[in-house]
Design a protein around this motif. Structure first.
Motif, PDB file in Angstrom:
ATOM      1  N   MET A 181       0.833  -1.191   0.000  1.00 48.28           N
ATOM      2  CA  MET A 181       0.000   0.000   0.000  1.00 48.28           C
ATOM      3  C   MET A 181       0.875   1.251   0.000  1.00 48.28           C
ATOM      4  SD  MET A 181      -3.272   0.908   2.232  1.00 48.28           S
ATOM      5  CE  MET A 181      -4.336   0.320   0.960  1.00 48.28           C
ATOM      6  N   LEU A 182       1.909   1.226   0.819  1.00 49.08           N
ATOM      7  CA  LEU A 182       2.824   2.361   0.893  1.00 49.08           C
ATOM      8  C   LEU A 182       3.446   2.631  -0.475  1.00 49.08           C
ATOM      9  CD1 LEU A 182       3.764   4.108   3.326  1.00 49.08           C
ATOM     10  CD2 LEU A 182       5.911   2.834   3.233  1.00 49.08           C
ATOM     11  N   ILE A 183       3.926   1.556  -1.097  1.00 52.68           N
ATOM     12  CA  ILE A 183       4.550   1.704  -2.418  1.00 52.68           C
ATOM     13  C   ILE A 183       3.537   2.283  -3.409  1.00 52.68           C
ATOM     14  CG2 ILE A 183       5.524   0.443  -4.384  1.00 52.68           C
ATOM     15  CD1 ILE A 183       6.682  -1.552  -2.353  1.00 52.68           C
ATOM     16  N   SER A 184       2.333   1.698  -3.427  1.00 57.81           N
ATOM     17  CA  SER A 184       1.326   2.132  -4.404  1.00 57.81           C
ATOM     18  C   SER A 184       0.962   3.596  -4.231  1.00 57.81           C
ATOM     19  CB  SER A 184       0.048   1.326  -4.258  1.00 57.81           C
ATOM     20  OG  SER A 184       0.333  -0.002  -4.060  1.00 57.81           O
ATOM     21  N   LEU A 185       0.718   4.000  -2.973  1.00 60.95           N
ATOM     22  CA  LEU A 185       0.285   5.375  -2.757  1.00 60.95           C
ATOM     23  C   LEU A 185       1.402   6.350  -3.079  1.00 60.95           C
ATOM     24  CD1 LEU A 185      -1.794   5.091   0.536  1.00 60.95           C
ATOM     25  CD2 LEU A 185      -2.632   5.302  -1.789  1.00 60.95           C
ATOM     26  N   SER A 186       2.640   5.998  -2.681  1.00 57.51           N
ATOM     27  CA  SER A 186       3.717   6.973  -2.900  1.00 57.51           C
ATOM     28  C   SER A 186       4.120   7.037  -4.365  1.00 57.51           C
ATOM     29  CB  SER A 186       4.920   6.688  -1.999  1.00 57.51           C
ATOM     30  OG  SER A 186       5.319   5.355  -2.151  1.00 57.51           O
ATOM     31  N   VAL A 187       3.786   6.027  -5.133  1.00 58.90           N
ATOM     32  CA  VAL A 187       4.024   6.110  -6.578  1.00 58.90           C
ATOM     33  C   VAL A 187       2.798   6.714  -7.269  1.00 58.90           C
ATOM     34  CG1 VAL A 187       4.342   4.773  -8.692  1.00 58.90           C
ATOM     35  CG2 VAL A 187       5.651   4.199  -6.653  1.00 58.90           C
ATOM     36  N   ALA A 212      -0.672  -3.440  -9.588  1.00 56.47           N
ATOM     37  CA  ALA A 212      -1.951  -3.043 -10.173  1.00 56.47           C
ATOM     38  C   ALA A 212      -2.603  -1.940  -9.340  1.00 56.47           C
ATOM     39  CB  ALA A 212      -2.888  -4.242 -10.277  1.00 56.47           C
ATOM     40  N   PHE A 213      -2.402  -2.006  -8.019  1.00 50.56           N
ATOM     41  CA  PHE A 213      -3.001  -1.004  -7.140  1.00 50.56           C
ATOM     42  C   PHE A 213      -2.387   0.368  -7.417  1.00 50.56           C
ATOM     43  CE2 PHE A 213      -3.381   0.593  -2.554  1.00 50.56           C
ATOM     44  CZ  PHE A 213      -4.561   1.241  -2.844  1.00 50.56           C
ATOM     45  N   ALA A 214      -1.048   0.397  -7.600  1.00 49.79           N
ATOM     46  CA  ALA A 214      -0.397   1.667  -7.924  1.00 49.79           C
ATOM     47  C   ALA A 214      -1.005   2.257  -9.189  1.00 49.79           C
ATOM     48  CB  ALA A 214       1.106   1.467  -8.098  1.00 49.79           C
ATOM     49  N   SER A 273      -4.077   1.772 -10.336  1.00 49.08           N
ATOM     50  CA  SER A 273      -5.416   2.345 -10.151  1.00 49.08           C
ATOM     51  C   SER A 273      -5.355   3.602  -9.295  1.00 49.08           C
ATOM     52  CB  SER A 273      -6.430   1.341  -9.607  1.00 49.08           C
ATOM     53  OG  SER A 273      -5.863   0.471  -8.728  1.00 49.08           O
ATOM     54  N   VAL A 274      -4.393   3.687  -8.355  1.00 52.33           N
ATOM     55  CA  VAL A 274      -4.255   4.938  -7.599  1.00 52.33           C
ATOM     56  C   VAL A 274      -3.891   6.074  -8.559  1.00 52.33           C
ATOM     57  CG1 VAL A 274      -2.897   6.169  -5.865  1.00 52.33           C
ATOM     58  CG2 VAL A 274      -3.634   3.854  -5.418  1.00 52.33           C
ATOM     59  N   THR A 275      -2.998   5.796  -9.490  1.00 53.81           N
ATOM     60  CA  THR A 275      -2.617   6.813 -10.468  1.00 53.81           C
ATOM     61  C   THR A 275      -3.840   7.294 -11.238  1.00 53.81           C
ATOM     62  OG1 THR A 275      -0.510   5.670 -10.740  1.00 53.81           O
ATOM     63  CG2 THR A 275      -1.065   7.325 -12.380  1.00 53.81           C
ATOM     64  N   ARG A 276      -4.628   6.326 -11.721  1.00 53.16           N
ATOM     65  CA  ARG A 276      -5.790   6.693 -12.534  1.00 53.16           C
ATOM     66  C   ARG A 276      -6.819   7.482 -11.736  1.00 53.16           C
ATOM     67  NH1 ARG A 276      -7.145   3.955 -17.047  1.00 53.16           N
ATOM     68  NH2 ARG A 276      -9.221   3.527 -16.290  1.00 53.16           N
ATOM     69  N   ILE A 277      -7.106   7.010 -10.520  1.00 49.70           N
ATOM     70  CA  ILE A 277      -8.100   7.717  -9.697  1.00 49.70           C
ATOM     71  C   ILE A 277      -7.593   9.104  -9.302  1.00 49.70           C
ATOM     72  CG2 ILE A 277      -9.257   7.694  -7.455  1.00 49.70           C
ATOM     73  CD1 ILE A 277     -10.573   5.689  -8.954  1.00 49.70           C
ATOM     74  N   SER A 278      -6.322   9.193  -8.903  1.00 51.92           N
ATOM     75  CA  SER A 278      -5.788  10.505  -8.525  1.00 51.92           C
ATOM     76  C   SER A 278      -5.879  11.456  -9.697  1.00 51.92           C
ATOM     77  CB  SER A 278      -4.313  10.417  -8.111  1.00 51.92           C
ATOM     78  OG  SER A 278      -4.109   9.408  -7.193  1.00 51.92           O
ATOM     79  N   ARG A 279      -5.527  10.961 -10.866  1.00 50.12           N
ATOM     80  CA  ARG A 279      -5.550  11.822 -12.043  1.00 50.12           C
ATOM     81  C   ARG A 279      -6.966  12.331 -12.323  1.00 50.12           C
ATOM     82  NH1 ARG A 279      -6.995  11.086 -17.192  1.00 50.12           N
ATOM     83  NH2 ARG A 279      -6.236  12.658 -18.627  1.00 50.12           N
ATOM     84  N   SER A 280      -7.928  11.406 -12.348  1.00 48.98           N
ATOM     85  CA  SER A 280      -9.263  11.865 -12.736  1.00 48.98           C
ATOM     86  C   SER A 280      -9.895  12.713 -11.631  1.00 48.98           C
ATOM     87  CB  SER A 280     -10.158  10.694 -13.133  1.00 48.98           C
ATOM     88  OG  SER A 280     -10.492   9.946 -12.007  1.00 48.98           O
ATOM     89  N   ALA A 281      -9.608  12.379 -10.360  1.00 43.21           N
ATOM     90  CA  ALA A 281     -10.154  13.198  -9.272  1.00 43.21           C
ATOM     91  C   ALA A 281      -9.550  14.591  -9.337  1.00 43.21           C
ATOM     92  CB  ALA A 281      -9.850  12.557  -7.920  1.00 43.21           C
TER      93      ALA A 281
END
Lengths: 576, 280, 319
Positions: free
Chosen positions: C108-114, C194-196, C198-206
């Motif tokens: 989770m840490l890796i995904s969020l920070s990336v 994969a989580f990283a 989807s975080v990228t995609r959600i952060s971008r669109s939000a």
């Protein structure tokens, strides 16, 4: 003397190819220091885009200035061509030289920061104030915009404030840097009339205090009459007429200006009411509402007792066949809830709604405010028009299609629209479609819930005329719900004024409008902006609408009425 | 509708996604009728662990079976499971979400709390629990994935349905006296087609992924029927000698998921009311 | 505060539902419970012994009373005895849990920070080449299952670097933090890949949504810089959907651990579930599934509370 702002041949386009997709097509104007310019036009005229170009916020909406110059005199007397400046320089004029307030106070403040933090930021960015200094300045400016109890409001989040209060916060933020130019983009359109009057009075006072210039954008030519020095009228991206306020209002030159001035409903204090209906003592009401009460329960946390919103509290009236009763009031007055209760869309808590048997099984029909929301976007006109008939057991056959075509023609839509979808029509056309649709069932009563409020003024005037014609032709009775006194004056036979869930005054239209008795009716009428009353001065007034949330089991005291004339009753106000 | 199709084909992701899905559907159809280059189950004992060649396009495995033919049958297997499970989940989820929104209050509470209970399990764990009870197999995979995605569809439908229920055109329908089935079908369901189409496409991607995951663990499609996940799992111990046994199934799985994801994305872009309004 | 109270009230309710579902599911397993419990040895029992055992385990009681007995056991930490290990289920779970928790938290840490910085970056470069590249990578990442990434990572490591990640054992964080983190770094990347995306995609669109909001225009009209607009005005609003996603994804990380632990042969909770299922150890299946669901729900509750802290509209309520 050089003007504060000088705009020459401004052209603004959008999209991939801005030059081919122009919204502003060559606008020029000057604004002297301390002067107020009103830019007036209907939706799509390019008035907002013109104003947003002055501080280049238009860039962030996808717009590009393709031609022209915007020469702004800065506080240090240097001049700058805003049209060609880069983003870094622009940032120093935004807030410092040019302040701005927007149309939607509900969405223009950041929901996750307190209003205090947002005002302090303006001070920090433009005056370099920090910490306690910024806080003191924020408090001071909140008091200047007449926010009661300003100190505690600093800690509020935007959602805790009413629309009028939020717009005051926006004004406070714009004032933080003492800008030489304030751009106000339809700042009162989303607000109630009395709140609008308060904000307009506030802006006029602040302008006098600070000597700043203003650009005031509006669709309502009547509204700017009292505040503007000059008026520029825009249509299809062009400035069709600009001159001093008096010259434009009293002696309009361009056809479009004349048309706008004609279309704006002029409020004349009851001189222009309809005279085509006389109540006779013998006729029997088609709807009789007696002591209607609608309440919505509210939960206050887990352990506190439940209360209720008293949306409608003891409303009684009757409606005769062929008559228009207008229910007037501001948001939260309960006027729409009353209408919805009559249609059975909300449950009544108490009271009686008696409707006489009519020409069809469903004698009462309703037209809603927003023509975009009241038509299912996935159904075509044929399906939309057929729905009421199918719901009442008819079949979709040629007879039914003939009736559709007849009614569509009658409301001024071409007969070949049956296969089109709602998004292919303009707002005014959709509202005509909604009107034709409710006539499918041949009703006796049509409830019109703010039915013309969402339309541009010129469209509004034509739809009102249509409504009057249809009323005579199909002998309809109208229950006309509106916040707009000038519109009501054109269509109502009788008027009921609602305030905080109750009727405070009811009677014949001319009597109510020309001789208002209740203090709220008087306030409402004096708040109506009008070209004719532009030299009248209004005092700033910060009256708040009382809360409608009552503790469980609360019953309002019984109403006492007095007669103010034949068919004119007023609720007696309690003196405290 | 043709306007929509044109907009979809103009969208770059849409075009690529549709091409991939078409390719996979053709492979699946050929797999069903048995038109594979070789018999996917036949052991060519002399041709063990052959690298890709003109005869065996993607090489052969330890038992001498043709990888390409096995991938085609694997795709067929994956597609059947994905479409069946997502179809079931869409059906049940839509009905539950729609009725919860329409009936409101008590029924809404009961139905959605049951969905919450199902959502309390990580997807793969719920699938594993179901497999633990019934035992692995194709129909178990279908049932497990369908049960996992039903609550997601119920939520996806309920939210918009609740807001549609408040819309003026539903109120207008009530004032006409329109029947409940008419309102549910014409005013609610018809307006839910767009968000559902997006969700179905994305769920297909997820279903492919979950199916491959289950068979990777050996709990999905059972041998000797080829499945993409199992082929990848079996390649693990041979990766240095026969990397083609790993590369091709890995790419096949990725590409398939990518195809549905791209299509779903394109659909979302096109059907998004915000972009629609900009065009109107 | 209404929202928090409501969340706290539904939490035990859902938990009860989960326990009923797990209990009933396991009772649906074909065959009788004693055979299930003892395996082939059950065949050697006499009918009397069977009856005695049934009475001992309470299986002769009606199902609801069995459930209540089982539930009251749960409250005392009694999840039954594993038939594979012959030990209490809870003690096995607690032995295996630290690895899985560390794995999930690391991914989770890796995904969020990336993901968050990449998403914000892409949003501010909307439709420019750098945005398109980030979007393509994110799309690819989201379409790559963890088992594909895991197998590829092992392949690349062993073929090109001659390095085989340590498998089969695990050094706890408390013994040697560095070795522990080092051992889980590749599994964590596998799980979080994969989580990283989807975080990228959600952060971008939000972020894109928020950047077109009216209050961003207000901030700009005050003369705020692009940096202040992005980080101070937009990010707190854009984080709200990211936080929601994180709660849901944490469950997928716990579930995904089943596959990743299998690939890297790590002795975590995921492996335990798998072993329990393949070897038909129903007490263990029941216990592990319940335990994971409980943790998932707990994390979701915490995330919802974090969400409340982020959004004053929920924290303070309307006028």
């Amino acid at each position: 003397m050089t003007p504060l702002l000088s705009v020459r041949d401004l052209r603004v386009g959008f999209g991939q190819n801005p030059a081919a997709n122009e919204v502003v097509k060559g606008v020029s104007f000057d604004l002297a220091a301390g002067e107020t310019l009103a830019i007036v036009g209907e939706s799509g005229s390019g008035k907002s885009v013109t104003a947003l170009s002055v501080n280049r916020l238009v860039d962030f909406g996808g717009g590009r200035i393709t031609n022209g110059s915007i020469i702004l005199q800065r506080s240090d007397s240097s001049t700058l061509d805003v049209a060609k400046a880069d983003e870094k320089v622009l940032r120093t004029i935004r807030g410092r030289d040019v302040g701005m307030i927007f149309q939607e106070p509900m969405t223009s403040l950041n929901p996750v920061h307190t209003v205090g933090a947002q005002i302090e930021e303006a001070f920090r960015l433009n005056r370099g104030l920090h910490g306690a200094e910024a806080e003191r300045a924020a408090l001071e400016v909140l008091e200047r915009v007449r926010i009661p109890d300003a100190k505690s409001r600093l800690a509020y989040y935007p959602h805790q404030l009413s629309g009028g209060m939020r717009q005051r916060v926006m004004i406070a933020m714009a004032l933080a840097s003492s800008p030489r130019l304030l751009i106000a983009d339809e700042p009162t359109t989303a607000l109630d009339v009395t709140v609008q009057a308060q904000i307009m009075a506030l802006l006029a006072e602040l302008r006098a205090e600070t000597g700043m210039s203003m650009i005031f954008i509006t669709h309502d030519i009547g509204l700017v009459a009292g505040i503007a020095d000059r008026i520029m009228v825009m249509q299809h991206g062009l400035a069709v007429e600009q001159n001093t306020t008096d010259a434009v209002l009293d002696n309009p030159q361009h056809d479009y200006t004349k048309h706008l001035l004609n279309a704006v409903p002029h409020f004349t204090s009851g001189k222009a009411v309809r005279a085509d209906n006389e109540r006779t003592a013998t006729s029997e009401p088609i709807i009789k509402v007696d002591d209607l009460v609608v309440r919505f329960p509210v939960k206050k946390g887990l352990f506190k007792p439940k209360g209720a919103i008293h949306a409608v509290d003891g409303v009684s009236f009757d409606l005769m066949p062929g008559e228009t009763l207008a229910i007037v009031g501001e948001s939260g007055s309960g006027k729409s809830t009353t209408a919805r209760a009559i249609l059975g869309l909300v449950e009544k808590h108490r009271g009686a709604i008696a409707a006489k048997a009519g020409r069809s099984r469903r004698p009462i029909q309703m037209v809603f405010q927003d023509p975009f929301a009241s038509l299912n976007p996935r159904l075509n006109v044929e399906a939309l028009m057929a729905e009421p008939a199918i719901a009442n057991g008819q079949k979709l056959d040629d007879t039914l299609r003939d009736r559709m075509r007849f009614l569509l023609d009658r409301v001024g839509l071409p007969a070949d629209v049956l296969n089109r979808y709602p998004h292919q029509f303009s707002g005014g056309q959709r509202q005509r479609l909604c009107i034709a649709r409710v006539l499918m069932l041949n009703p006796d009563v049509v409830v019109l819930d703010e039915a013309v409020s969402a339309l541009d003024v010129s469209v509004q005037a034509r739809v009102l005329d249509l409504l009057v014609d249809l009323q005579r032709e199909f002998s309809l009775a109208y229950l006309f719900i509106s916040h707009d006194m000038a519109v009501v004056e054109r269509i109502a036979h009788r008027i009921a004024v609602m305030y905080a869930g109750q009727i405070v005054e009811i009677g014949e239209a001319r009597a109510v409008l020309s001789d208002p008795q209740h203090s709220y009716t008087k306030r409402l009428i004096s708040a109506v902006p009008a070209v004719e009353r532009r030299r009248q001065h209004f005092a700033v007034d910060a009256t708040q609408v009382p809360s409608l949330v009552r503790p469980a089991g609360y019953e309002p005291p019984p109403a006492n009425w007095r007669e103010a004339g034949q068919d004119h009753r007023v609720r007696i106000e309690e003196t405290k | 509708m043709s306007k929509l199709a044109r907009a979809f084909l103009r969208h770059p992701s849409g075009r690529i996604g549709l091409a991939i899905i078409s390719l996979y559907l053709i492979a699946a159809l050929l797999g069903i009728v048995g038109l594979t280059p070789h018999d996917p189950l036949k052991l060519f004992a002399i041709d063990r662990l052959k690298p890709p060649s003109a005869t065996y396009w993607f090489g052969t495995d330890l038992l001498g079976r043709d990888t390409f033919s096995r991938l085609m049958v694997g795709i067929k297997q994956s597609m059947i499971i994905a479409f069946c499970s997502v179809g079931l989940a869409t059906l049940f989820g839509t009905v539950i979400g729609l009725l919860a929104a329409w009936w409101g209050t008590l029924w809404d509470g009961i139905l959605m709390r049951i969905m919450d209970v199902l959502l309390a399990f990580p997807a793969i764990l719920l699938a594993l629990l179901i497999i633990a009870i019934v035992g692995p197999g194709t129909s178990t995979s279908v049932a497990a994935i369908a049960i996992v995605y039903t609550p997601i569809f119920a939520r996806v439908v309920r939210g918009p349905a609740l807001s549609l229920k408040q819309r003026d055109f539903v109120d207008a329908a009530r004032t006409f006296g329109s029947s409940q089935p008419y309102i549910l079908s014409h005013h609610l369901l018809l307006n839910l087609v767009a968000p559902l189409a997006v969700q179905v496409t994305l769920a297909l991607a997820w279903a492919l992924l979950t199916e491959a995951g289950l068979s990777f663990l050996g709990l999905g499609t059972q041998p000797p029927t080829p499945s993409l996940g199992l082929m990848l799992a079996e390649s693990k111990n041979l990766m240095t000698q026969a990397p083609w046994l790993m590369i091709f199934p890995a790419l096949t799985i990725m590409l398939g998921i990518l195809g549905f994801n791209l299509t779903g994305d394109a659909l979302r872009d096109i059907l998004d009311p915000r972009t629609q309004r900009r065009e109107a | 505060m209404n929202y928090v109270v409501q969340r706290l009230l539904t939490f035990p309710l859902i938990l009860l539902g989960v326990s009923i579902l797990v209990f009933v599911s396991i009772r649906l397993v074909p065959g009788d419970a004693i055979t299930a419990m003892l395996g082939t040895e059950a065949g050697l029992l006499t009918p009397d012994q069977r009856a005695a055992l049934a009475a001992y385990f309470g299986i002769d009681q009606p199902i609801w009373s069995q459930y209540l007995r089982w539930l009251s056991g749960l409250f005392q930490g009694d999840l039954g005895i594993s038939s594979i290990y012959g030990k209490p289920v809870l003690s096995i779970i607690l032995e295996r849990f630290p690895l899985t928790l560390q794995l999930a938290l690391m991914s989770m840490l890796i995904s969020l920070s990336v993901g968050i910085p990449l998403g914000v970056f892409a949003a501010t470069r909307n439709e420019r080449p750098s945005d398109l590249i980030v979007r393509m990578l994110a799309m690819l990442g989201q379409s790559t299952p963890s088992f594909v990434i895991g197998v590829l990572i092992i392949y690349v490591l062993s073929v090109f670097f001659g390095f085989v990640p340590a498998m089969g054992t695990f050094t706890p964080l408390t013994v040697d933090p560095l070795a522990s983190v080092g051992q889980l770094i590749f599994p964590a990347i596998t799980l979080g890949f994969a989580f990283a995306a989807s975080v990228t995609r959600i952060s971008r669109s939000a972020m894109l949504d928020v950047l077109s909001d009216d209050y961003i225009r207000t901030a700009r009209s005050k003369g705020a810089s692009q940096r202040s607009v992005v980080w101070r005005h937009a990010l707190p609003n854009a984080l709200i959907p990211v936080v929601t996603l994180s709660g849901v994804e944490f469950g997928y990380l716990l579930g995904g651990a089943v596959i990743v632990e299998q690939i890297f042969a790590l002795p975590g909770l995921g492996r335990l579930v798998l072993d329990a299922i393949t070897q038909r150890d129903y007490a263990l299946v029941e216990g592990t599934v319940l335990f994971i669901a409980f943790n998932f729900l707990l994390v979701n509750l915490l995330v919802d509370l974090a969400y409340v802290a982020l959004d004053p509209r929920i924290r303070i309520g309307g006028r």
